[in-house]
Design a protein around this motif. Structure first.
Motif, PDB file in Angstrom:
ATOM      1  N   LEU A   1     -62.961 -28.380  63.430  1.00 16.97           N
ATOM      2  CA  LEU A   1     -63.535 -27.357  61.694  1.00 16.97           C
ATOM      3  C   LEU A   1     -65.023 -28.408  61.801  1.00 16.97           C
ATOM      4  O   LEU A   1     -65.638 -27.449  61.895  1.00 16.97           O
ATOM      5  CB  LEU A   1     -62.765 -27.756  61.147  1.00 16.97           C
ATOM      6  CG  LEU A   1     -63.231 -27.706  60.219  1.00 16.97           C
ATOM      7  CD1 LEU A   1     -64.046 -26.407  59.962  1.00 16.97           C
ATOM      8  CD2 LEU A   1     -62.764 -28.426  58.506  1.00 16.97           C
TER       9      LEU A   1
ATOM     10  N   GLN B   1     -63.532 -33.830  64.121  1.00 18.31           N
ATOM     11  CA  GLN B   1     -62.409 -33.583  62.463  1.00 18.31           C
ATOM     12  C   GLN B   1     -64.210 -33.567  61.740  1.00 18.31           C
ATOM     13  O   GLN B   1     -64.899 -34.843  61.464  1.00 18.31           O
ATOM     14  CB  GLN B   1     -61.260 -34.394  62.528  1.00 18.31           C
ATOM     15  CG  GLN B   1     -60.193 -34.505  63.471  1.00 18.31           C
ATOM     16  CD  GLN B   1     -59.842 -33.004  63.188  1.00 18.31           C
ATOM     17  OE1 GLN B   1     -60.714 -32.045  61.942  1.00 18.31           O
ATOM     18  NE2 GLN B   1     -58.395 -32.317  64.001  1.00 18.31           N
TER      19      GLN B   1
ATOM     20  N   GLU C   1     -56.843 -37.703  58.435  1.00 14.72           N
ATOM     21  CA  GLU C   1     -56.332 -36.224  58.550  1.00 14.72           C
ATOM     22  C   GLU C   1     -55.276 -36.056  58.766  1.00 14.72           C
ATOM     23  O   GLU C   1     -54.642 -36.489  59.792  1.00 14.72           O
ATOM     24  CB  GLU C   1     -57.602 -35.924  59.548  1.00 14.72           C
ATOM     25  CG  GLU C   1     -57.285 -34.271  59.739  1.00 14.72           C
ATOM     26  CD  GLU C   1     -57.474 -33.180  59.036  1.00 14.72           C
ATOM     27  OE1 GLU C   1     -58.508 -33.786  57.820  1.00 14.72           O
ATOM     28  OE2 GLU C   1     -57.202 -31.965  59.416  1.00 14.72           O
TER      29      GLU C   1
ATOM     30  N   LYS D   1     -50.243 -31.517  56.305  1.00 12.42           N
ATOM     31  CA  LYS D   1     -51.302 -30.290  56.524  1.00 12.42           C
ATOM     32  C   LYS D   1     -52.743 -30.641  56.039  1.00 12.42           C
ATOM     33  O   LYS D   1     -53.545 -29.699  56.442  1.00 12.42           O
ATOM     34  CB  LYS D   1     -50.418 -29.215  55.655  1.00 12.42           C
ATOM     35  CG  LYS D   1     -49.254 -28.825  56.568  1.00 12.42           C
ATOM     36  CD  LYS D   1     -48.657 -27.911  55.396  1.00 12.42           C
ATOM     37  CE  LYS D   1     -48.423 -26.412  55.185  1.00 12.42           C
ATOM     38  NZ  LYS D   1     -48.026 -25.906  54.546  1.00 12.42           N
TER      39      LYS D   1
ATOM     40  N   ASP E   1     -57.996 -20.665  53.271  1.00 14.66           N
ATOM     41  CA  ASP E   1     -57.403 -21.241  51.811  1.00 14.66           C
ATOM     42  C   ASP E   1     -57.668 -20.152  50.597  1.00 14.66           C
ATOM     43  O   ASP E   1     -59.166 -20.275  50.832  1.00 14.66           O
ATOM     44  CB  ASP E   1     -58.055 -22.451  51.238  1.00 14.66           C
ATOM     45  CG  ASP E   1     -56.977 -23.152  51.800  1.00 14.66           C
ATOM     46  OD1 ASP E   1     -56.063 -23.614  51.621  1.00 14.66           O
ATOM     47  OD2 ASP E   1     -58.090 -24.680  52.425  1.00 14.66           O
TER      48      ASP E   1
ATOM     49  N   THR F   1     -63.304 -34.315  58.650  1.00 14.87           N
ATOM     50  CA  THR F   1     -62.357 -35.110  58.016  1.00 14.87           C
ATOM     51  C   THR F   1     -63.086 -37.014  58.583  1.00 14.87           C
ATOM     52  O   THR F   1     -63.096 -37.098  57.488  1.00 14.87           O
ATOM     53  CB  THR F   1     -61.415 -35.302  58.087  1.00 14.87           C
ATOM     54  OG1 THR F   1     -60.484 -33.917  57.632  1.00 14.87           O
ATOM     55  CG2 THR F   1     -60.072 -36.589  57.156  1.00 14.87           C
TER      56      THR F   1
ATOM     57  N   GLY G   1     -56.478 -33.156  55.427  1.00 11.69           N
ATOM     58  CA  GLY G   1     -57.330 -33.962  55.071  1.00 11.69           C
ATOM     59  C   GLY G   1     -56.635 -34.785  53.658  1.00 11.69           C
ATOM     60  O   GLY G   1     -56.129 -33.928  53.048  1.00 11.69           O
TER      61      GLY G   1
ATOM     62  N   ILE H   1     -59.197 -29.083  49.968  1.00  8.04           N
ATOM     63  CA  ILE H   1     -58.834 -27.694  50.637  1.00  8.04           C
ATOM     64  C   ILE H   1     -59.603 -27.164  50.756  1.00  8.04           C
ATOM     65  O   ILE H   1     -60.448 -27.577  50.902  1.00  8.04           O
ATOM     66  CB  ILE H   1     -57.743 -27.358  49.369  1.00  8.04           C
ATOM     67  CG1 ILE H   1     -58.887 -27.195  47.622  1.00  8.04           C
ATOM     68  CG2 ILE H   1     -56.483 -27.283  48.567  1.00  8.04           C
ATOM     69  CD1 ILE H   1     -58.409 -26.695  46.825  1.00  8.04           C
ATOM     70  N   GLY H   2     -60.219 -25.872  51.294  1.00  9.53           N
ATOM     71  CA  GLY H   2     -60.835 -25.973  51.953  1.00  9.53           C
ATOM     72  C   GLY H   2     -61.913 -25.157  51.068  1.00  9.53           C
ATOM     73  O   GLY H   2     -62.430 -24.168  51.657  1.00  9.53           O
TER      74      GLY H   2
HETATM   75  C1  G1P Z   1     -58.802 -28.782  57.644  1.00  7.87           C
HETATM   76  C2  G1P Z   1     -59.084 -30.075  57.831  1.00  7.87           C
HETATM   77  C3  G1P Z   1     -58.164 -30.801  56.777  1.00  7.87           C
HETATM   78  C4  G1P Z   1     -58.469 -29.846  54.937  1.00  7.87           C
HETATM   79  C5  G1P Z   1     -57.982 -28.324  55.904  1.00  7.87           C
HETATM   80  C6  G1P Z   1     -57.727 -27.093  54.269  1.00  7.87           C
HETATM   81  O1  G1P Z   1     -56.956 -28.133  58.540  1.00  7.87           O
HETATM   82  O2  G1P Z   1     -59.346 -30.343  58.794  1.00  7.87           O
HETATM   83  O3  G1P Z   1     -58.273 -31.764  56.922  1.00  7.87           O
HETATM   84  O4  G1P Z   1     -56.923 -30.206  54.101  1.00  7.87           O
HETATM   85  O5  G1P Z   1     -58.175 -27.894  56.630  1.00  7.87           O
HETATM   86  O6  G1P Z   1     -57.507 -25.903  54.491  1.00  7.87           O
HETATM   87  P1  G1P Z   1     -56.807 -26.618  58.939  1.00  7.87           P
HETATM   88  O7  G1P Z   1     -55.887 -26.623  57.816  1.00  7.87           O
HETATM   89  O8  G1P Z   1     -57.819 -25.803  59.303  1.00  7.87           O
HETATM   90  O9  G1P Z   1     -55.848 -27.653  60.112  1.00  7.87           O
END
Ligand code: G1P
Length: 290
Positions: A107, A226, A187, A166, A130, A228, A168, A201-202
């Motif tokens: 990301l 990352q 993370e 799941k 999200d 994060t 950060g 969240i995203g």
């Molecule tokens: C990413 C980020 C994570 C965040 C999440 C939210 O993770 O790395 O920190 O909490 O999005 O959806 P991913 O879900 O892409 O693995």
């Protein structure tokens, strides 16, 4: 004001294989709209006019979706299908820039790809996995805080202990009104190592100095660059805030979350809700009596 929004969409979508083998996960539909369109409409509704999609291999359908469709428009016009025509046309009047992320390096790397287009301004990042229930004021509230404070603001949600792996996860000081000054982020920690249950969240409003950090950042968890980790470095230099969201968010990147979002959004759809409700009640009754 925030005018630019970045939509990372280069991920492989492995959680939805085989559906995502040759089609982007961002194009999976919730009722009748692809996931990414929910995020695009959310950003547009709060004044973002320049939208930057970070794409990758097998993602052409996203560009086609937001392109003009002359043949389709012509047929709809000739048939007098005004509402459908409006719906289709609305999508082709948005300004998009597309950038290819050549390898799925994480990301943080996806966001770094947007640097030439962001041009030194603060910008929004929306992860289309999200899905925030349409009509929510989360993003406008985050923009207001980010503008007032001249700082980065990240959306947070209180998650179950079993779910911290799941997300950060942040550690922060409560400033009242749902605002937290972030002291650090981890993370996807193991539950025993999580500093709190506040998960990122995203939705992010980022200041452009994040790019300087991302440019020199070494890969972190999972060998990926990352976001994060970059935010962690930023938070040690200047205030970074988390804003706790208490409304409805669906994790549509997960099969169960995707199904929940489908059912709830279908129940809110005026054309579908009566028939769908009847079907669900019948299904539940059958389940209970069997
Ligand atoms: C990413 C980020 C994570 C965040 C999440 C939210 O993770 O790395 O920190 O909490 O999005 O959806 P991913 O879900 O892409 O693995």
């Amino acid at each position: 004001m925030i005018k630019k929004a970045v939509f990372p969409a280069a991920g492989l979508g492995t959680r939805f294989l085989p559906a995502t083998k040759a089609s982007p996960k961002e194009m999976l539909p919730l009722v009748d709209k692809p996931l990414i369109q929910y995020a695009v409409e959310e950003a547009r509704d709060c004044g973002c006019e320049e939208l930057i999609i970070i794409t990758g291999k097998q993602k052409r359908a996203i560009e086609d979706h937001f392109d003009s469709a002359f043949e389709l428009e012509d047929v709809l016009m000739k048939k007098g299908k005004k509402e459908l025509l409006e719906m289709v046309r609305k999508l082709s009047h948005i300004n998009f820039a597309y950038i290819r992320q050549r390898a799925p390096l994480g990301l943080g790397h996806a966001i770094l790809c947007a640097k030439p287009f962001v041009n030194g301004e603060s910008f929004a990042v929306l992860l289309s996995d999200d899905v925030i229930a349409p009509g929510s004021t989360l993003l406008p509230e985050m923009i207001k805080i980010a503008t007032e404070k001249g700082a980065t603001v990240i959306a947070l949600e209180m998650v179950e202990e079993s779910e911290v792996e799941k997300y950060g996860i942040i550690e922060g000081d409560d400033e009242g009104g749902g605002l937290y000054r972030i002291r650090g982020l981890v993370e996807k920690p193991k539950p025993k190592d999580a500093p709190s249950r506040m998960g990122v969240i995203g939705r992010y409003i980022l200041t452009p100095d994040i790019f300087d950090i991302l440019e020199t950042l070494a890969p972190g968890k999972g060998g990926e660059v990352q976001l994060t980790d970059a935010l962690n470095i930023l938070a040690a230099r200047r205030p970074v805030y988390g804003y706790l969201f208490e409304g409805k968010r669906y994790d549509a990147g997960d099969k169960l979350g995707f199904l929940e979002a489908t059912v709830e959004l279908a129940l809110k759809d005026s054309a579908l809700s009566a028939g769908f409700r009847k079907f669900l009640v019948g299904l539940m009754n059958n389940e209970l009596s069997s």
